[in-house]
Design a protein around this motif. Structure first.
Motif, mmCIF file in Angstrom:
data_model
loop_
_atom_site.group_PDB
_atom_site.id
_atom_site.type_symbol
_atom_site.label_atom_id
_atom_site.label_comp_id
_atom_site.label_asym_id
_atom_site.label_seq_id
_atom_site.Cartn_x
_atom_site.Cartn_y
_atom_site.Cartn_z
ATOM 1 N N SER A 64 0.833 -1.210 0.000
ATOM 2 C CA SER A 64 0.000 0.000 0.000
ATOM 3 C C SER A 64 0.865 1.257 0.000
ATOM 4 C CB SER A 64 -0.933 -0.004 1.217
ATOM 5 O OG SER A 64 -1.735 -1.164 1.224
ATOM 6 N N VAL A 65 1.933 1.236 0.802
ATOM 7 C CA VAL A 65 2.875 2.357 0.811
ATOM 8 C C VAL A 65 3.500 2.493 -0.578
ATOM 9 C CG1 VAL A 65 5.142 3.112 1.655
ATOM 10 C CG2 VAL A 65 3.391 2.371 3.281
ATOM 11 N N CYS A 66 3.862 1.367 -1.175
ATOM 12 C CA CYS A 66 4.451 1.393 -2.521
ATOM 13 C C CYS A 66 3.487 2.034 -3.516
ATOM 14 C CB CYS A 66 4.805 -0.024 -2.982
ATOM 15 S SG CYS A 66 6.249 -0.698 -2.140
ATOM 16 N N CYS A 67 2.212 1.704 -3.417
ATOM 17 C CA CYS A 67 1.224 2.320 -4.317
ATOM 18 C C CYS A 67 1.204 3.832 -4.109
ATOM 19 C CB CYS A 67 -0.173 1.743 -4.066
ATOM 20 S SG CYS A 67 -0.386 0.066 -4.702
ATOM 21 N N GLY A 68 1.197 4.247 -2.847
ATOM 22 C CA GLY A 68 1.163 5.677 -2.551
ATOM 23 C C GLY A 68 2.404 6.402 -3.054
ATOM 24 N N SER A 69 3.576 5.822 -2.799
ATOM 25 C CA SER A 69 4.803 6.538 -3.168
ATOM 26 C C SER A 69 5.019 6.531 -4.676
ATOM 27 C CB SER A 69 6.017 5.961 -2.434
ATOM 28 O OG SER A 69 6.286 4.656 -2.878
ATOM 29 N N SER A 70 4.649 5.413 -5.312
ATOM 30 C CA SER A 70 4.770 5.362 -6.771
ATOM 31 C C SER A 70 3.811 6.362 -7.416
ATOM 32 C CB SER A 70 4.503 3.934 -7.266
ATOM 33 O OG SER A 70 4.755 3.829 -8.639
ATOM 34 N N ALA A 71 2.604 6.456 -6.856
ATOM 35 C CA ALA A 71 1.624 7.423 -7.379
ATOM 36 C C ALA A 71 2.106 8.852 -7.168
ATOM 37 C CB ALA A 71 0.267 7.216 -6.724
ATOM 38 N N ALA A 72 2.925 9.058 -6.121
ATOM 39 C CA ALA A 72 3.483 10.395 -5.879
ATOM 40 C C ALA A 72 4.627 10.701 -6.846
ATOM 41 C CB ALA A 72 3.966 10.510 -4.438
ATOM 42 N N GLY A 73 5.072 9.675 -7.595
ATOM 43 C CA GLY A 73 6.119 9.889 -8.597
ATOM 44 C C GLY A 73 7.489 9.409 -8.161
ATOM 45 N N ALA A 74 7.540 8.625 -7.079
ATOM 46 C CA ALA A 74 8.826 8.164 -6.565
ATOM 47 C C ALA A 74 9.148 6.770 -7.120
ATOM 48 C CB ALA A 74 8.794 8.124 -5.044
ATOM 49 N N ARG A 75 10.438 6.539 -7.420
ATOM 50 C CA ARG A 75 10.885 5.209 -7.845
ATOM 51 C C ARG A 75 10.812 4.295 -6.612
ATOM 52 N NH1 ARG A 75 16.128 5.043 -11.336
ATOM 53 N NH2 ARG A 75 14.612 5.411 -12.994
ATOM 54 N N THR A 76 10.047 3.235 -6.712
ATOM 55 C CA THR A 76 9.640 2.498 -5.521
ATOM 56 C C THR A 76 9.979 1.020 -5.617
ATOM 57 O OG1 THR A 76 7.828 4.071 -5.197
ATOM 58 C CG2 THR A 76 7.642 1.962 -4.073
ATOM 59 N N TYR A 77 10.503 0.492 -4.507
ATOM 60 C CA TYR A 77 10.945 -0.906 -4.478
ATOM 61 C C TYR A 77 10.465 -1.587 -3.210
ATOM 62 C CZ TYR A 77 14.150 -4.910 -4.592
ATOM 63 O OH TYR A 77 14.685 -6.181 -4.611
ATOM 64 N N THR A 78 10.163 -2.872 -3.326
ATOM 65 C CA THR A 78 9.896 -3.679 -2.148
ATOM 66 C C THR A 78 10.350 -5.108 -2.428
ATOM 67 O OG1 THR A 78 8.261 -4.337 -0.475
ATOM 68 C CG2 THR A 78 7.516 -4.305 -2.762
ATOM 69 N N ALA A 79 10.379 -5.909 -1.369
ATOM 70 C CA ALA A 79 10.719 -7.320 -1.518
ATOM 71 C C ALA A 79 9.924 -8.092 -0.492
ATOM 72 C CB ALA A 79 12.218 -7.535 -1.283
ATOM 73 N N MET A 208 -7.225 9.072 -8.964
ATOM 74 C CA MET A 208 -6.718 7.743 -9.323
ATOM 75 C C MET A 208 -7.478 6.676 -8.537
ATOM 76 S SD MET A 208 -2.617 8.571 -9.296
ATOM 77 C CE MET A 208 -2.049 7.030 -9.982
ATOM 78 N N GLY A 209 -7.859 5.627 -9.229
ATOM 79 C CA GLY A 209 -8.540 4.524 -8.536
ATOM 80 C C GLY A 209 -10.022 4.760 -8.341
ATOM 81 N N SER B 63 -16.404 9.233 -6.878
ATOM 82 C CA SER B 63 -15.412 8.894 -7.905
ATOM 83 C C SER B 63 -15.907 7.940 -8.980
ATOM 84 C CB SER B 63 -14.183 8.256 -7.239
ATOM 85 O OG SER B 63 -14.441 6.890 -6.957
ATOM 86 N N SER B 64 -17.191 7.961 -9.257
ATOM 87 C CA SER B 64 -17.686 7.028 -10.258
ATOM 88 C C SER B 64 -17.199 7.451 -11.647
ATOM 89 C CB SER B 64 -19.205 6.976 -10.206
ATOM 90 O OG SER B 64 -19.664 5.852 -10.888
ATOM 91 N N TYR B 65 -16.246 6.689 -12.193
ATOM 92 C CA TYR B 65 -15.633 7.046 -13.471
ATOM 93 C C TYR B 65 -16.700 7.250 -14.540
ATOM 94 C CZ TYR B 65 -12.507 6.761 -17.473
ATOM 95 O OH TYR B 65 -11.817 7.031 -18.612
ATOM 96 N N THR B 71 -11.295 18.150 -6.717
ATOM 97 C CA THR B 71 -10.475 19.073 -7.516
ATOM 98 C C THR B 71 -9.042 19.107 -6.990
ATOM 99 O OG1 THR B 71 -10.966 21.022 -6.193
ATOM 100 C CG2 THR B 71 -12.512 20.496 -7.964
ATOM 101 N N VAL B 72 -8.767 18.316 -5.956
ATOM 102 C CA VAL B 72 -7.374 18.109 -5.511
ATOM 103 C C VAL B 72 -6.996 16.680 -5.885
ATOM 104 C CG1 VAL B 72 -7.382 19.806 -3.636
ATOM 105 C CG2 VAL B 72 -8.170 17.465 -3.182
ATOM 106 N N PRO B 73 -5.674 16.371 -6.004
ATOM 107 C CA PRO B 73 -5.276 14.994 -6.337
ATOM 108 C C PRO B 73 -5.831 14.018 -5.309
ATOM 109 C CG PRO B 73 -3.380 16.477 -6.416
ATOM 110 C CD PRO B 73 -4.507 17.268 -5.845
ATOM 111 N N TRP B 74 -6.324 12.917 -5.809
ATOM 112 C CA TRP B 74 -7.043 11.962 -4.944
ATOM 113 C C TRP B 74 -6.693 10.560 -5.407
ATOM 114 C CZ3 TRP B 74 -10.724 8.205 -6.156
ATOM 115 C CH2 TRP B 74 -11.550 7.760 -5.123
ATOM 116 N N ILE B 75 -6.470 9.674 -4.450
ATOM 117 C CA ILE B 75 -6.187 8.289 -4.816
ATOM 118 C C ILE B 75 -6.956 7.344 -3.906
ATOM 119 C CG2 ILE B 75 -4.043 8.238 -3.404
ATOM 120 C CD1 ILE B 75 -2.939 6.172 -5.471
ATOM 121 N N HIS B 76 -7.505 6.315 -4.530
ATOM 122 C CA HIS B 76 -8.161 5.248 -3.780
ATOM 123 C C HIS B 76 -7.485 3.952 -4.187
ATOM 124 C CE1 HIS B 76 -11.243 1.946 -4.249
ATOM 125 N NE2 HIS B 76 -11.107 2.037 -2.945
#
Lengths: 391, 313
Positions: A64-79, A208-209, B63-65, B71-76
């Protein structure tokens, strides 16, 4: 300049992540993955890798952290490994759907129960359909090369999908081997800076999502399937780039003494090296056996596999996991599915090998080759065999 | 009712920031105080905010596509991991800023979830994120049951409430456990700021959101979110019920700043519990004896809270 040194495969892999200048590493300890993340924490603690190391409370949160950091634009790794990969299961499907190019090493290990910390492929075979690019490596050098490559392919804008490097727990992860460790400059030449397709950016807000109603869900899944299938082209292309930069050649399907073989065996992962020794021994006796090594597991390289098999009459498939009450061997099942559309296909005897750390010796491979010759002679497929089973 | 209810004289919409970040067009039910709270929180937090939402009412209604109310970045990502995802966003942004890959500026990362996503399935992920000290706010919008899936009980459902999985029946009074105290569990993490808030008290809420944004490190807000659909009450009573929850002592408003507790809306004379419960169908089956038992415990909890005021927890 690359350095020739002796190094444990896990440490080598962590060094490769460091050379790739990962921004965020988030992980939870699980045997036999621990040496990778311990070494990465050390690199961060000593300032050798400028990254945020996020020591989470579970693998579910690691992904979940990886999803968040990757979505923030960071190069992300886990194992991770085994139960940890299983705990990530839910989130593993979401990362590719969000097009997040996370790179993960899976130190392949059995699944409970009974609980076992030792090596097989039960963990990853339960995650075949998660939508990640997946490769298997055989030795520490491949672990280095394909970790570096994984960032390149995952972050390729035509692809933008997460990528798993599978490497066998203990029998590879804890082996000290001679490797050629590239330097930072070489890696930088090969791996451009990460430019995400989209990111959580306050100046260009995106959602996103979102919810996928029935009107759009089918299309979303189709696109995902097509993206992963179409990643094949960029995969081959970047294998070529890797060869250009580092001089080592990788293919989706690799073969060993297969061209003129009478019978073939298909392997995946580190046991391929033991199998090669057994092949050499057979060849000395004048018996023509050959190996097919499945390097790329997703997207599944159908054409390469059919080309490698050619018109050989027998193809044994080695599996390191069990599909209970079903096709027995998951890899054999996929290989047979690939062969179904071929006009002529070989007999495909199945072998379940090395479950939960059971040692697989050269003698075991010889017993498999015996079975393959016997199948060829009788022109019948034997029942799937659990190699070394004590009855 | 209107005569006994203290008028909401202090509320003046023009004193809240005008620009909305959670905008109209979403699919929330009529009278949804959760949507109201989300709107208030984000008009206060403003533009430089990134939201990580748990699965739940607010996620599906916004967030129904291909539509979005954000209007701010949002992630689910999923249900139980909003805090972990938010912590990942924070970890990503902070290292990218440190390495000079994105401009250096304050971006507030906010994780949000309902009471199920916070008190039940997401508690572990939340605990981890708070303990690790990420510079983020986590907000629980507490509507006291799994409303999105059809009003099933959570550990945040109050004692005696009838839900679809804690139904009142001949052998049951409905929910038979006391509401789990998540703000105090968060305070136990020794994070710099914890507060309860309610959209029925917009200025109190605004103050707390601003404080949460200001602290360095994790902040936790537990926001009361009246749900007319799930509580079986009139949609136009959501704001009133929110005030009655505070005035009866059911949902006290307080904050814990650097470990020191302060009740932000003092209610020395609590109103009778019935004034709160009588409007809600979920409590309709409760007899006087049970209501008195609940009232005694509510009072007891409130007095305990008063005794803890000013003490370092």
């Amino acid at each position: 300049m690359e350095r020739r040194i002796g190094m444990e495969a896990s440490i080598a892999m962590a060094e490769a992540v460091g050379l790739c200048d990962a921004d965020v590493v988030s992980a939870y300890p699980i045997t036999p993955q621990t040496h990778i993340v311990e070494h990465l924490s050390e690199l961060v603690a000593n300032g050798e890798l400028d990254a945020n190391f996020v020591p989470v409370e579970s693998e579910h949160s690691a992904m979940s952290v990886c999803c968040g950091s990757s979505a923030a634009g960071a190069r992300t790794y886990t194992a991770t490994s085994s139960q940890g990969l299983a705990l990530m299961h839910e989130i593993l499907f979401i990362a590719p759907a969000l097009r997040l190019p996370i790179v993960m090493a899976v130190a392949n290990r059995s699944l409970s129960g009974p609980i076992s910390i030792w090596n097989d492929h039960s963990d990853i075979m339960a995650e075949r359909d998660i939508g990640w690019i997946q490769v298997f490596v055989e030795n520490a050098q491949e672990a280095i090369d394909l970790t570096i490559w994984s960032f390149r392919i995952a972050e390729d804008k035509r692809v933008s999908l997460p990528t798993i490097v599978n490497f066998d727990g203990f029998i590879l992860s804890h082996m000290i081997e001679p490797v050629l460790m590239p330097d930072r400059e070489q890696v930088q030449d090969f791996l451009p800076p990460f430019e995400p397709l989209q990111r959580l950016d306050i100046d260009n807000p995106v959602s996103m999502g979102p919810v996928g109603i029935p009107d759009v869900y089918t299309e979303a899944k189709y696109v995902q399937h097509k993206l992963l299938t179409d990643a094949y082209g960029p995969i081959v292309e970047t294998f070529g780039e890797l060869e250009k930069h580092f001089g080592r050649k990788y293919r989706p399907v690799e073969t060993y003494r297969a061209d003129d073989a009478d019978v073939l065996l298909l392997t995946m992962g580190a046991l391929g090296e033991t199998a090669m020794t057994a092949v050499d021994e057979r060849r000395k006796r004048g018996q023509k056996v050959g190996l097919i090594k499945l390097r790329l597991f997703r997207p599944f390289p159908y054409k390469d596999l059919l080309n490698a098999i050619g018109d050989k009459p027998v193809l044994g498939v080695m599996d390191r996991a069990v599909s209970f009450g079903g096709p027995v061997g998951p890899v054999a099942s996929e290989v047979k599915a690939a062969l179904f559309s071929a006009r002529k296909h070989p007999l495909v005897p199945e072998f379940i090998v090395g479950l939960g750390g059971r040692d697989t010796s050269i003698a075991d491979f010889h017993s498999i080759f015996d079975d393959l010759f016997e199948a060829a002679e009788r022109d019948t497929t034997p029942d799937p065999r659990f190699v070394g089973l004590r009855e | 009712m209107a005569t006994t209810f203290s008028p909401i004289s202090v509320f003046a919409a023009r004193l809240m920031p005008k620009e909305q970040r959670f905008v109209s067009g979403h699919r929330a039910c009529q009278g949804c105080a959760e949507a109201l709270a989300v709107r208030m929180v984000h008009s206060i937090l403003g533009r430089n905010t990134i939201v990580a939402s748990a699965t739940g009412c607010m996620e599906i209604i916004s967030s129904s596509y291909p539509d979005t109310a954000w209007t701010v970045p949002w992630i689910h990502v999923a249900f139980e991991n909003a805090a972990a995802v938010a912590s990942g966003v924070e970890a990503g942004l902070s290292i990218l800023m440190k390495k000079g890959k994105i401009p250096q500026r304050k971006i507030q990362v906010v994780g949000m979830g309902g009471d199920g996503g916070t008190a039940d399935i997401g508690l572990q992920s939340l605990s981890g994120a708070m303990e690790r000290g990420h510079d983020m706010i986590y907000i629980c919008y507490d509507n006291e049951a799994y409303m999105n899936t059809g009003i099933q009980r959570s550990s945040s459902t109050p004692y005696g409430a009838s839900t679809t999985t804690s139904p009142a029946g001949s052998l049951s009074i409905g929910q038979h456990t006391w509401k789990k105290n998540i703000p105090m569990i968060m305070a136990g993490h020794k994070i710099p700021y914890v507060a309860t808030a309610s959209p029925s008290y917009p200025f109190d809420l605004a103050q707390k959101v601003k404080k949460a944004a200001k602290v360095k490190g994790p902040a936790y807000l537990h926001i009361y979110a009246c749900c007319p659909t799930g509580w079986r009450m009139k949609p136009d009573m959501a704001v009133q019920i929110g005030r009655l929850a505070v005035e009866t002592g059911v949902f006290p408003l307080y904050e814990i700043e650097q470990g020191v507790l302060r009740i932000t809306h003092k209610t020395p004379e609590l109103r009778p519990l019935k004034e709160y419960t009588k409007h809600q169908g979920r409590f309709r089956h409760l007899d006087d004896a049970t209501l008195e038992e609940i009232e005694r415990r509510v009072l007891d909890e409130y007095r305990k809270l008063e005794r803890r005021e000013g003490l370092a927890l």
